[in-house]
Design a protein around this motif. Structure first.
Motif, PDB file in Angstrom:
ATOM      1  N   GLN A   1       0.804  -2.109 -11.071  1.00 36.89           N
ATOM      2  CA  GLN A   1       0.300  -1.552  -9.816  1.00 36.89           C
ATOM      3  C   GLN A   1      -0.933  -0.679 -10.045  1.00 36.89           C
ATOM      4  N   GLU A   2      -0.916   0.119 -11.101  1.00 37.33           N
ATOM      5  CA  GLU A   2      -2.085   0.950 -11.387  1.00 37.33           C
ATOM      6  C   GLU A   2      -3.293   0.082 -11.735  1.00 37.33           C
ATOM      7  N   ARG A   3      -3.068  -0.953 -12.537  1.00 32.63           N
ATOM      8  CA  ARG A   3      -4.186  -1.839 -12.894  1.00 32.63           C
ATOM      9  C   ARG A   3      -4.723  -2.578 -11.676  1.00 32.63           C
ATOM     10  N   ALA A   4      -3.826  -3.026 -10.806  1.00 29.53           N
ATOM     11  CA  ALA A   4      -4.236  -3.837  -9.669  1.00 29.53           C
ATOM     12  C   ALA A   4      -4.857  -2.999  -8.550  1.00 29.53           C
ATOM     13  N   TRP A   5      -4.260  -1.848  -8.253  1.00 28.10           N
ATOM     14  CA  TRP A   5      -4.635  -1.108  -7.054  1.00 28.10           C
ATOM     15  C   TRP A   5      -5.630   0.013  -7.303  1.00 28.10           C
ATOM     16  N   VAL A   6      -5.549   0.637  -8.461  1.00 29.19           N
ATOM     17  CA  VAL A   6      -6.420   1.785  -8.741  1.00 29.19           C
ATOM     18  C   VAL A   6      -7.588   1.395  -9.635  1.00 29.19           C
TER      19      VAL A   6
ATOM     20  N   LEU B   1      -1.589  -3.060  -2.236  1.00 29.31           N
ATOM     21  CA  LEU B   1      -0.191  -2.828  -1.877  1.00 29.31           C
ATOM     22  C   LEU B   1       0.188  -3.663  -0.664  1.00 29.31           C
ATOM     23  N   GLU B   2      -0.692  -3.702   0.322  1.00 27.19           N
ATOM     24  CA  GLU B   2      -0.390  -4.449   1.541  1.00 27.19           C
ATOM     25  C   GLU B   2      -0.126  -5.917   1.247  1.00 27.19           C
ATOM     26  N   GLU B   3      -0.938  -6.509   0.365  1.00 31.30           N
ATOM     27  CA  GLU B   3      -0.745  -7.921   0.036  1.00 31.30           C
ATOM     28  C   GLU B   3       0.573  -8.150  -0.689  1.00 31.30           C
ATOM     29  N   LEU B   4       0.909  -7.237  -1.599  1.00 33.05           N
ATOM     30  CA  LEU B   4       2.157  -7.401  -2.338  1.00 33.05           C
ATOM     31  C   LEU B   4       3.359  -7.270  -1.409  1.00 33.05           C
ATOM     32  N   VAL B   5       3.338  -6.256  -0.553  1.00 29.60           N
ATOM     33  CA  VAL B   5       4.452  -6.065   0.377  1.00 29.60           C
ATOM     34  C   VAL B   5       4.535  -7.231   1.361  1.00 29.60           C
TER      35      VAL B   5
ATOM     36  N   PRO C   1       3.254   7.284   7.930  1.00 25.98           N
ATOM     37  CA  PRO C   1       1.820   7.525   8.145  1.00 25.98           C
ATOM     38  C   PRO C   1       1.154   8.251   6.990  1.00 25.98           C
ATOM     39  N   ALA C   2       1.926   8.960   6.180  1.00 29.03           N
ATOM     40  CA  ALA C   2       1.333   9.769   5.106  1.00 29.03           C
ATOM     41  C   ALA C   2       0.682   8.925   4.017  1.00 29.03           C
ATOM     42  N   ILE C   3       1.002   7.624   3.948  1.00 30.54           N
ATOM     43  CA  ILE C   3       0.424   6.810   2.879  1.00 30.54           C
ATOM     44  C   ILE C   3      -0.959   6.287   3.254  1.00 30.54           C
ATOM     45  N   TYR C   4      -1.399   6.568   4.487  1.00 32.11           N
ATOM     46  CA  TYR C   4      -2.684   6.043   4.933  1.00 32.11           C
ATOM     47  C   TYR C   4      -3.781   7.107   4.862  1.00 32.11           C
ATOM     48  N   PHE C   5      -5.005   6.634   4.675  1.00 31.16           N
ATOM     49  CA  PHE C   5      -6.157   7.508   4.864  1.00 31.16           C
ATOM     50  C   PHE C   5      -6.235   7.901   6.337  1.00 31.16           C
ATOM     51  N   ASN C   6      -6.699   9.103   6.602  1.00 28.61           N
ATOM     52  CA  ASN C   6      -6.820   9.584   7.975  1.00 28.61           C
ATOM     53  C   ASN C   6      -8.155   9.134   8.560  1.00 28.61           C
ATOM     54  N   ARG C   7      -8.275   7.849   8.785  1.00 25.21           N
ATOM     55  CA  ARG C   7      -9.495   7.308   9.377  1.00 25.21           C
ATOM     56  C   ARG C   7      -9.179   5.940   9.956  1.00 25.21           C
ATOM     57  N   GLU C   8     -10.100   5.439  10.768  1.00 26.54           N
ATOM     58  CA  GLU C   8      -9.930   4.115  11.370  1.00 26.54           C
ATOM     59  C   GLU C   8     -10.883   3.116  10.714  1.00 26.54           C
ATOM     60  N   PRO C   9     -10.449   1.889  10.444  1.00 28.71           N
ATOM     61  CA  PRO C   9      -9.055   1.453  10.591  1.00 28.71           C
ATOM     62  C   PRO C   9      -8.199   2.063   9.484  1.00 28.71           C
ATOM     63  N   PRO C  10      -6.911   2.207   9.732  1.00 33.10           N
ATOM     64  CA  PRO C  10      -6.041   2.802   8.707  1.00 33.10           C
ATOM     65  C   PRO C  10      -6.103   2.014   7.405  1.00 33.10           C
ATOM     66  N   LYS C  11      -6.149   2.720   6.318  1.00 27.09           N
ATOM     67  CA  LYS C  11      -6.180   2.072   5.007  1.00 27.09           C
ATOM     68  C   LYS C  11      -5.220   2.813   4.089  1.00 27.09           C
ATOM     69  N   ILE C  12      -4.411   2.052   3.374  1.00 22.35           N
ATOM     70  CA  ILE C  12      -3.432   2.672   2.482  1.00 22.35           C
ATOM     71  C   ILE C  12      -4.138   3.321   1.299  1.00 22.35           C
TER      72      ILE C  12
ATOM     73  N   ALA D   1      -3.540   5.299  -4.489  1.00 22.53           N
ATOM     74  CA  ALA D   1      -3.411   6.335  -5.518  1.00 22.53           C
ATOM     75  C   ALA D   1      -2.331   7.334  -5.141  1.00 22.53           C
ATOM     76  N   ILE D   2      -2.244   7.657  -3.840  1.00 19.22           N
ATOM     77  CA  ILE D   2      -1.190   8.550  -3.357  1.00 19.22           C
ATOM     78  C   ILE D   2       0.172   7.867  -3.447  1.00 19.22           C
ATOM     79  N   VAL D   3       0.211   6.597  -3.102  1.00 14.91           N
ATOM     80  CA  VAL D   3       1.469   5.850  -3.145  1.00 14.91           C
ATOM     81  C   VAL D   3       2.088   5.903  -4.535  1.00 14.91           C
ATOM     82  N   LEU D   4       1.264   5.706  -5.557  1.00 17.88           N
ATOM     83  CA  LEU D   4       1.788   5.641  -6.916  1.00 17.88           C
ATOM     84  C   LEU D   4       2.362   6.974  -7.396  1.00 17.88           C
ATOM     85  N   LYS D   5       2.039   8.067  -6.710  1.00 23.53           N
ATOM     86  CA  LYS D   5       2.580   9.383  -7.056  1.00 23.53           C
ATOM     87  C   LYS D   5       3.751   9.774  -6.158  1.00 23.53           C
TER      88      LYS D   5
END
Length: 248
Positions: free
Chosen positions: A24-29, A39-43, A87-98, A101-105
């Motif tokens: 996940q770190e290699r793929a997402w970060v 993450l969205e594609e994997l889920v 909602p906490a896993i998303y950036f606070n902007r539009e469009p929402p984006k996961i 880096a926060i998810v992995l922690k």
């Protein structure tokens, strides 16, 4: 009806990625892996697969899944569904984006990783039958075919016009981990009735590849390497010996 082991193989391959923090770190970060690259594609690959719901609710009995196997899959699916509503896993902007880096922690994500590993533990090692022979050989040959195709390697690693395998090491892991090449050779090649010549060329390729897996990100001159060219030649020899299996 789709074969049981093919179905489980596809599902558990996705679960393996959900359980693996290094992947996940290699793929997402670090953006070193490109399938799936978010993450969205994997889920979505897991939750969006209609086989998952069928396997949990209907096909599980037909496939004789144990209670532990069924419950571990159901718990993982429910946990993922709930986690992605946060909602906490998303950036606070539009469009929402996961924010991956926060998810992995996130301790809640760590629980999902642990639950995914419980699924893998519940299923353990898949036992294959002769009914699985043709599709497994095709998986193996597609992976080996990547070693035989110099033009594709140029597109992936030199021209950067394809990004399926970011490095030779990723291609090596796909063959050995995802396609279980060693298991295929050691436990099933003879059971599946491969000819003596087919087994011989596969083992020649496997031996050479294991001697020189090129576990490096520095592969600018790899295609000119005599050892790599030997691997390419052996891969072509394998493909030639299975021409009928690939095309049927």
């Amino acid at each position: 009806m789709i074969q049981k082991n093919y179905w489980l193989r596809e599902i558990l391959g996705c679960v393996k990625d959900l359980a693996d923090p290094n992947y996940q770190e290699r793929a997402w970060v670090k953006c070193e892996i490109h399938w799936p690259c978010s993450l969205e594609e994997l889920v979505s690959t897991f939750l969006g697969d209609p086989f998952i719901e069928d396997l949990i609710n209907e096909t599980g009995d037909e496939f004789k899944l144990s209670k532990q196997q069924n419950e571990s899959l159901k718990t993982l699916a429910n946990s993922l569904d709930q986690f992605c509503d946060k909602p906490a896993i998303y950036f606070n902007r539009e469009p929402p984006k996961i924010n991956e880096a926060i998810v992995l922690k996130d301790p809640e994500w760590h629980k999902i990783q642990t639950q995914a590993q419980k699924v893998l533990d519940a299923f353990g090692k898949i036992k294959y039958t002769n009914n699985d022979k043709e599709w497994w050989i095709k998986f193996i040959l597609r992976a080996i075919g990547n070693y035989a195709d110099e033009e594709e390697q140029k597109r992936m690693w030199i021209k950067k016009t394809e990004v399926f395998y970011s490095t030779p090491l990723d291609m090596y892991k796909q063959l050995h981990e995802n396609n279980e090449f060693d298991c295929f050779m050691d436990e099933y090649a003879e059971k599946f009735g491969l000819t003596k010549q087919q087994i011989e060329v596969l083992n020649k390729f496997r031996t050479k590849l294991n001697e020189t897996p090129f576990a490096t990100t520095h592969f600018k001159n790899l295609l000119k390497n005599p050892d790599w060219q030997k691997i390419q030649a052996l891969a072509k020899e394998v493909v030639d010996n299975f021409h009928f299996s690939i095309t049927t």
